[in-house]
Design an enzyme around this catalytic site. Sequence first.
Site, mmCIF file in Angstrom:
data_model
loop_
_atom_site.group_PDB
_atom_site.id
_atom_site.type_symbol
_atom_site.label_atom_id
_atom_site.label_comp_id
_atom_site.label_asym_id
_atom_site.label_seq_id
_atom_site.Cartn_x
_atom_site.Cartn_y
_atom_site.Cartn_z
ATOM 1 N N LEU A 159 7.393 -4.595 -6.789
ATOM 2 C CA LEU A 159 5.979 -4.817 -7.123
ATOM 3 C C LEU A 159 5.871 -5.813 -8.277
ATOM 4 O O LEU A 159 4.963 -6.645 -8.304
ATOM 5 C CB LEU A 159 5.282 -3.502 -7.487
ATOM 6 C CG LEU A 159 5.110 -2.479 -6.367
ATOM 7 C CD1 LEU A 159 4.127 -1.378 -6.776
ATOM 8 C CD2 LEU A 159 4.649 -3.101 -5.072
ATOM 9 N N ARG A 186 21.014 1.881 -5.509
ATOM 10 C CA ARG A 186 20.565 2.342 -4.192
ATOM 11 C C ARG A 186 21.590 2.102 -3.085
ATOM 12 O O ARG A 186 21.733 2.900 -2.174
ATOM 13 C CB ARG A 186 19.278 1.591 -3.869
ATOM 14 C CG ARG A 186 18.261 2.428 -3.223
ATOM 15 C CD ARG A 186 16.957 1.696 -3.167
ATOM 16 N NE ARG A 186 16.029 2.191 -4.149
ATOM 17 C CZ ARG A 186 14.812 1.688 -4.325
ATOM 18 N NH1 ARG A 186 14.415 0.663 -3.607
ATOM 19 N NH2 ARG A 186 14.009 2.195 -5.220
ATOM 20 N N MET A 204 0.827 -1.216 0.000
ATOM 21 C CA MET A 204 0.000 0.000 0.000
ATOM 22 C C MET A 204 0.863 1.270 0.000
ATOM 23 O O MET A 204 0.435 2.314 -0.465
ATOM 24 C CB MET A 204 -0.900 0.028 1.248
ATOM 25 C CG MET A 204 -2.092 -0.875 1.179
ATOM 26 S SD MET A 204 -3.305 -0.398 -0.055
ATOM 27 C CE MET A 204 -4.387 0.655 0.865
ATOM 28 N N LEU A 205 2.084 1.155 0.542
ATOM 29 C CA LEU A 205 2.946 2.340 0.672
ATOM 30 C C LEU A 205 3.848 2.573 -0.541
ATOM 31 O O LEU A 205 4.518 3.592 -0.613
ATOM 32 C CB LEU A 205 3.836 2.196 1.916
ATOM 33 C CG LEU A 205 3.123 2.064 3.263
ATOM 34 C CD1 LEU A 205 4.145 1.894 4.377
ATOM 35 C CD2 LEU A 205 2.251 3.284 3.538
ATOM 36 N N ALA A 206 3.885 1.595 -1.462
ATOM 37 C CA ALA A 206 4.858 1.682 -2.564
ATOM 38 C C ALA A 206 4.565 2.894 -3.438
ATOM 39 O O ALA A 206 3.450 3.069 -3.928
ATOM 40 C CB ALA A 206 4.816 0.405 -3.384
HETATM 41 C C1 SIN Z 1 10.704 4.385 -4.359
HETATM 42 O O1 SIN Z 1 9.655 4.850 -4.761
HETATM 43 O O2 SIN Z 1 11.740 5.027 -4.291
HETATM 44 C C2 SIN Z 1 10.745 2.973 -3.907
HETATM 45 C C3 SIN Z 1 10.579 2.078 -5.039
HETATM 46 C C4 SIN Z 1 11.242 0.764 -4.772
HETATM 47 O O3 SIN Z 1 11.590 0.456 -3.649
HETATM 48 O O4 SIN Z 1 11.472 0.046 -5.736
#
Ligand code: SIN
Length: 485
Positions: A369, A270, A42-44
Amino acid sequence: MAKERIIIIGSGIAGCTAALRLMQEYDVTIITKGSKEESNSMLAQGGVAAAMTKNDSPKKHFSDTFRAGCYHNKPLAVRELTTSGPIVIQKLIAAGMSFDQENDELALGLEGAHQMPRILHAGGDQTGKFLTTFLQNQLTKINWHEHLMATEIIKDHDQAIGVCALDTKNQLHTFYGEHIILATGGLGQLFPVTTNARTISGDGLALAYIAGAKLADMEFIQFHPTLLYLNGHCYGLISEAVRGEGAKLIRKDGTAVMEGVHSSLDLAPRDVVSATLSQEIEHGESVFLEISAVKNFEKRFPAITASLDKHQVPFRETKRIPVHPGAHFLMGGVRTDLNGKTSISGLYAIGEVANTGVHGANRLASNSLLETLVFGEKVADYIESHPVKQRNQPVSVSKPKLLQSPHLPEKQKLQEKIGEALGITRTEEKLTEFLSWLESFDTANNSFEEAEISHMLIVAKIIATSAKKRTESLGAHRILKGVIK
Ligand code: SIN
C-alpha cells in the site's frame, strides 16, 4: 487551451492517488475491469508500513525492506519508498484520513520481517477498504468507465496514445490521451488459490508486453502463508497482522511449525513461512493459526471475524483457524523508473503492475500500500512538471486481429496448470513441460473472456520463461534441481 488527457487503467489506491492529484488540471479518465470497488487495494488487511515514530527511521525501514527482498532490490527505489513514506502518510492524515489510534497515538502493528511495529491500520483489518474509499470519495472530476476490459495500448510510432477496451457486451471503445497510466494490480487470479480480487489476472502486464514495454523480475511471486482453508478450498486472507499480535502456526497436534526454521519464528519473511507451510501440507499435515495469545481478536480483526463467522469456523471455542498458502503479490512487473515511466513514451505503470525494483525478490509485509501511495504521487509529480502538447487523434487505428474460433484453454484448467508449474516450488522439468503445453494455444480479443484468458496465457509464459532462466533459488523463486515426483 484544452487540458491534457490522462487515462488510468485500474481503480485501486495507486490509480486513485494519481487521479486525485491530477483531476483539477487534467482531463482524467479511469477505466476499470470490474466495479470501482473491486480491487486488491480494497481487500488489503494488514496496513501501510511507514517509519512514523521517534525510535524508527526510514533507514531502519530501508534495511528491513532490503533484507526481506534478499538484497535483490534497487537501493534508490527503496530509499524513495522509505523516505517518502512518512511524508505521504502525513499528507493523508492532514487531508482527513483516519488511521487507528491507541492512547491518542497512531496504533502500530507488527508483521513479518519488520524489526519493530510500524504498520498503520484503519478499521482494524480494513485498511485497504478505508483508504480506497477515502480517496474515491474525493474523486469528483473523473470520467469513470467501469466493467471495461482494456485490450490494447494504442501506439503511434513509439508513443502510447490511447487504449482500446471491450465492454461486457464485447463492444469496442477507444480512448485517447497524452498520458496512459497502468494501475491494474498484479496477477493473483492466474493461480487456483489466491488472496486477490476476482478481476486481478495480469491484464496490465499483458497490455504492456504486447505494446513492447520491458518487464522485469517476473519469476518473483509472493505466496501468502495464511488463507482461510476449509474442506479443500480457500476463502480469502487471514492477515499476517494476526501473527503480529501473537498468533502461532501450529500442526494438528499443537506443535509449533516455525520452531527451528527461522530465528524470527512466525514472523519470518513471508517466502520462508509459505515454503515451510507448503512442505508441511505436502507431507499430509494440517496447519492452523493458534490465536489464544491475541488480545481482543474480534475488535482488532472485525473483517476476519466476519469471514470466520460466515464460514462457521468455531474459532472462539478452538482458538484455531485452519490455513493454507496462496498466491498473493507479484514483485516483478512493467519496468519503470522512479517516476513510473515505462520504456514506452507516454506509458506509465504504478503499484503492483510496476517493477520499480522496490521489493526485490520478496516484498516486505505492508510495503505494497505504501508503494501505491508513494508512486501514485511520483507519477503525478512527473506529469505536472512535464507538460506535453495535446495530440491530434489519429484518423485510423489498426483493428485488432480477429481469429475465428481461437483455441483457448478453459480458465480453470489454465489456473490449475499455472498452480502446478509456477507455484511455491518449481522445477526445470515442470517449467519446460508447461511452456510446451502453452504453445498449443492462440491469443484473441474477440470478447471480454477471450481477452482475459489471452492475457493470462501471455503472462504465464513470461513467468515460466523468467523462472526457467533463474536457475538458482532466490526469495520467492524456489527452484529444485532434478526431477521431483
Ligand atoms: C496481510 O495483511 O497479511 C497482507 C499484508 C501485505 O500483503 O503486505
